[in-house]
Design a protein around this motif. Structure first.
Motif, PDB file in Angstrom:
ATOM      1  N   CYS A  99       0.746  -1.217  -0.200  1.00 11.55           N
ATOM      2  CA  CYS A  99       0.098   0.012   0.020  1.00 11.55           C
ATOM      3  C   CYS A  99       1.010   1.171  -0.035  1.00 11.55           C
ATOM      4  CB  CYS A  99      -0.911   0.171   1.194  1.00 11.55           C
ATOM      5  SG  CYS A  99      -2.017   1.334   1.466  1.00 11.55           S
ATOM      6  N   PRO A 100       0.649   2.261  -0.878  1.00 13.86           N
ATOM      7  CA  PRO A 100       1.510   3.368  -1.109  1.00 13.86           C
ATOM      8  C   PRO A 100       1.490   4.299   0.244  1.00 13.86           C
ATOM      9  CG  PRO A 100      -0.174   3.583  -2.571  1.00 13.86           C
ATOM     10  CD  PRO A 100      -0.417   2.317  -1.818  1.00 13.86           C
ATOM     11  N   GLU A 101       0.235   4.352   0.981  1.00 12.19           N
ATOM     12  CA  GLU A 101      -0.055   4.942   1.997  1.00 12.19           C
ATOM     13  C   GLU A 101       0.481   4.418   3.352  1.00 12.19           C
ATOM     14  OE1 GLU A 101      -4.101   7.264   3.667  1.00 12.19           O
ATOM     15  OE2 GLU A 101      -3.616   7.401   1.186  1.00 12.19           O
ATOM     16  N   THR A 102      -0.202   3.170   3.668  1.00 15.16           N
ATOM     17  CA  THR A 102       0.169   2.512   4.672  1.00 15.16           C
ATOM     18  C   THR A 102       1.494   1.774   4.923  1.00 15.16           C
ATOM     19  OG1 THR A 102      -1.065   0.812   4.325  1.00 15.16           O
ATOM     20  CG2 THR A 102      -2.076   2.553   5.055  1.00 15.16           C
ATOM     21  N   ASN A 103       2.015   1.323   3.832  1.00 17.44           N
ATOM     22  CA  ASN A 103       3.224   0.334   3.641  1.00 17.44           C
ATOM     23  C   ASN A 103       2.890  -1.153   4.165  1.00 17.44           C
ATOM     24  OD1 ASN A 103       4.954   1.936   2.411  1.00 17.44           O
ATOM     25  ND2 ASN A 103       5.463   2.828   4.667  1.00 17.44           N
ATOM     26  N   ARG A 104       1.482  -1.349   3.991  1.00 18.48           N
ATOM     27  CA  ARG A 104       0.923  -2.730   4.499  1.00 18.48           C
ATOM     28  C   ARG A 104       1.079  -3.528   3.132  1.00 18.48           C
ATOM     29  NH1 ARG A 104      -1.894  -7.357   4.361  1.00 18.48           N
ATOM     30  NH2 ARG A 104      -3.978  -7.204   5.639  1.00 18.48           N
ATOM     31  N   ARG A 105       1.861  -4.569   3.719  1.00 18.28           N
ATOM     32  CA  ARG A 105       2.042  -5.861   2.356  1.00 18.28           C
ATOM     33  C   ARG A 105       1.061  -6.760   2.384  1.00 18.28           C
ATOM     34  NH1 ARG A 105       5.793  -9.139   3.366  1.00 18.28           N
ATOM     35  NH2 ARG A 105       7.049  -9.011   1.385  1.00 18.28           N
ATOM     36  N   PHE A 106       0.934  -6.954   1.154  1.00 14.72           N
ATOM     37  CA  PHE A 106      -0.406  -7.935   0.765  1.00 14.72           C
ATOM     38  C   PHE A 106       0.534  -9.072  -0.013  1.00 14.72           C
ATOM     39  CE2 PHE A 106      -2.661  -4.017   0.836  1.00 14.72           C
ATOM     40  CZ  PHE A 106      -3.909  -4.512   1.715  1.00 14.72           C
ATOM     41  N   PRO A 107       0.669 -10.146   0.413  1.00 19.18           N
ATOM     42  CA  PRO A 107       1.343 -11.181  -0.103  1.00 19.18           C
ATOM     43  C   PRO A 107       1.099 -11.732  -1.383  1.00 19.18           C
ATOM     44  CG  PRO A 107       0.372 -12.086   1.793  1.00 19.18           C
ATOM     45  CD  PRO A 107       0.055 -10.629   1.873  1.00 19.18           C
ATOM     46  N   VAL A 108       1.909 -12.071  -2.312  1.00 22.33           N
ATOM     47  CA  VAL A 108       1.376 -12.898  -3.258  1.00 22.33           C
ATOM     48  C   VAL A 108       2.369 -14.229  -3.565  1.00 22.33           C
ATOM     49  CG1 VAL A 108       1.881 -12.592  -6.214  1.00 22.33           C
ATOM     50  CG2 VAL A 108       1.351 -10.650  -4.818  1.00 22.33           C
ATOM     51  N   ASN A 109       1.418 -15.393  -3.255  1.00 26.27           N
ATOM     52  CA  ASN A 109       1.934 -16.387  -3.320  1.00 26.27           C
ATOM     53  C   ASN A 109       1.541 -17.236  -4.686  1.00 26.27           C
ATOM     54  OD1 ASN A 109       3.609 -16.273  -1.095  1.00 26.27           O
ATOM     55  ND2 ASN A 109       1.582 -16.142  -0.059  1.00 26.27           N
ATOM     56  N   LYS A 110       2.409 -18.088  -5.473  1.00 30.29           N
ATOM     57  CA  LYS A 110       1.972 -18.882  -6.635  1.00 30.29           C
ATOM     58  C   LYS A 110       1.182 -18.058  -7.430  1.00 30.29           C
ATOM     59  CE  LYS A 110       1.882 -23.036  -3.886  1.00 30.29           C
ATOM     60  NZ  LYS A 110       1.387 -23.918  -3.404  1.00 30.29           N
ATOM     61  N   GLY A 111       1.439 -16.680  -7.612  1.00 28.07           N
ATOM     62  CA  GLY A 111       0.736 -15.774  -8.746  1.00 28.07           C
ATOM     63  C   GLY A 111      -0.597 -15.205  -7.944  1.00 28.07           C
ATOM     64  N   ILE A 112      -1.043 -15.527  -6.961  1.00 28.70           N
ATOM     65  CA  ILE A 112      -2.073 -15.130  -6.527  1.00 28.70           C
ATOM     66  C   ILE A 112      -2.002 -13.867  -5.212  1.00 28.70           C
ATOM     67  CG2 ILE A 112      -4.554 -15.828  -5.051  1.00 28.70           C
ATOM     68  CD1 ILE A 112      -3.844 -18.642  -6.326  1.00 28.70           C
ATOM     69  N   PRO A 113      -2.492 -12.827  -5.612  1.00 25.85           N
ATOM     70  CA  PRO A 113      -2.395 -11.899  -4.485  1.00 25.85           C
ATOM     71  C   PRO A 113      -3.494 -11.944  -3.511  1.00 25.85           C
ATOM     72  CG  PRO A 113      -3.393 -10.919  -6.220  1.00 25.85           C
ATOM     73  CD  PRO A 113      -3.040 -12.088  -6.811  1.00 25.85           C
ATOM     74  N   ASN A 114      -3.108 -12.079  -2.151  1.00 26.20           N
ATOM     75  CA  ASN A 114      -4.050 -12.091  -0.845  1.00 26.20           C
ATOM     76  C   ASN A 114      -4.291 -10.707  -0.479  1.00 26.20           C
ATOM     77  OD1 ASN A 114      -5.238 -12.358   1.425  1.00 26.20           O
ATOM     78  ND2 ASN A 114      -3.802 -14.171   2.301  1.00 26.20           N
ATOM     79  N   MET A 115      -5.290 -10.149  -0.960  1.00 24.28           N
ATOM     80  CA  MET A 115      -5.942  -8.727  -0.536  1.00 24.28           C
ATOM     81  C   MET A 115      -6.636  -8.672   0.618  1.00 24.28           C
ATOM     82  SD  MET A 115      -4.097  -7.039  -3.005  1.00 24.28           S
ATOM     83  CE  MET A 115      -4.859  -5.265  -2.670  1.00 24.28           C
TER      84      MET A 115
END
Length: 122
Positions: A99-115
């Motif tokens: 996230c550009p505002e909070t720097n929260r990381r959303f992982p991407v595993n096996k090509g699938i983003p976990n939002m």
């Protein structure tokens, strides 16, 4: 995750005003061939945020897109090939979206983003 998907995602954390574009943290990029369809590319061009696409493709190691683009470039087969490769064939296989505002990381595993958001982010 294709850059087409990345270009449509944003952070929906409560209180975030500017959740787009998500920064990409690369662990693994793969290239997956996709049939070339110029009509699809021409139709998608107006829906794509160009600068975030260019920045994302460079983060993933592909620097062949021009800094700026306009509809007149859609007549160029070379431009369409580069656009096609960046938009559809580059895949973030492992990494994170940030996230550009909070720097929260959303992982991407096996090509699938976990939002999915945490309970306190909704």
């Amino acid at each position: 995750m294709r850059l087409l998907t990345h270009n449509m995602l944003s952070s929906n954390i409560k209180g975030v005003i500017n959740g787009f574009p998500l920064r990409i943290e690369v662990e693994k990029v793969v290239e997956k061939p996709v049939d070339f369809n110029p009509d699809f590319l021409k139709n998608m061009f107006s829906k794509i945020e160009w600068k975030p696409l260019v920045d994302a493709s460079r983060t993933m190691g592909y620097a062949e897109l021009p800094e700026e683009a306009d509809a007149s470039m859609l007549d160029s087969h070379d431009f369409l090939q580069r656009f096609h490769h960046a938009l559809l064939e580059l895949h973030l296989e492992e990494g994170a979206l940030i996230c550009p505002e909070t720097n929260r990381r959303f992982p991407v595993n096996k090509g699938i983003p976990n939002m999915l958001l945490h309970e306190d982010e909704v």
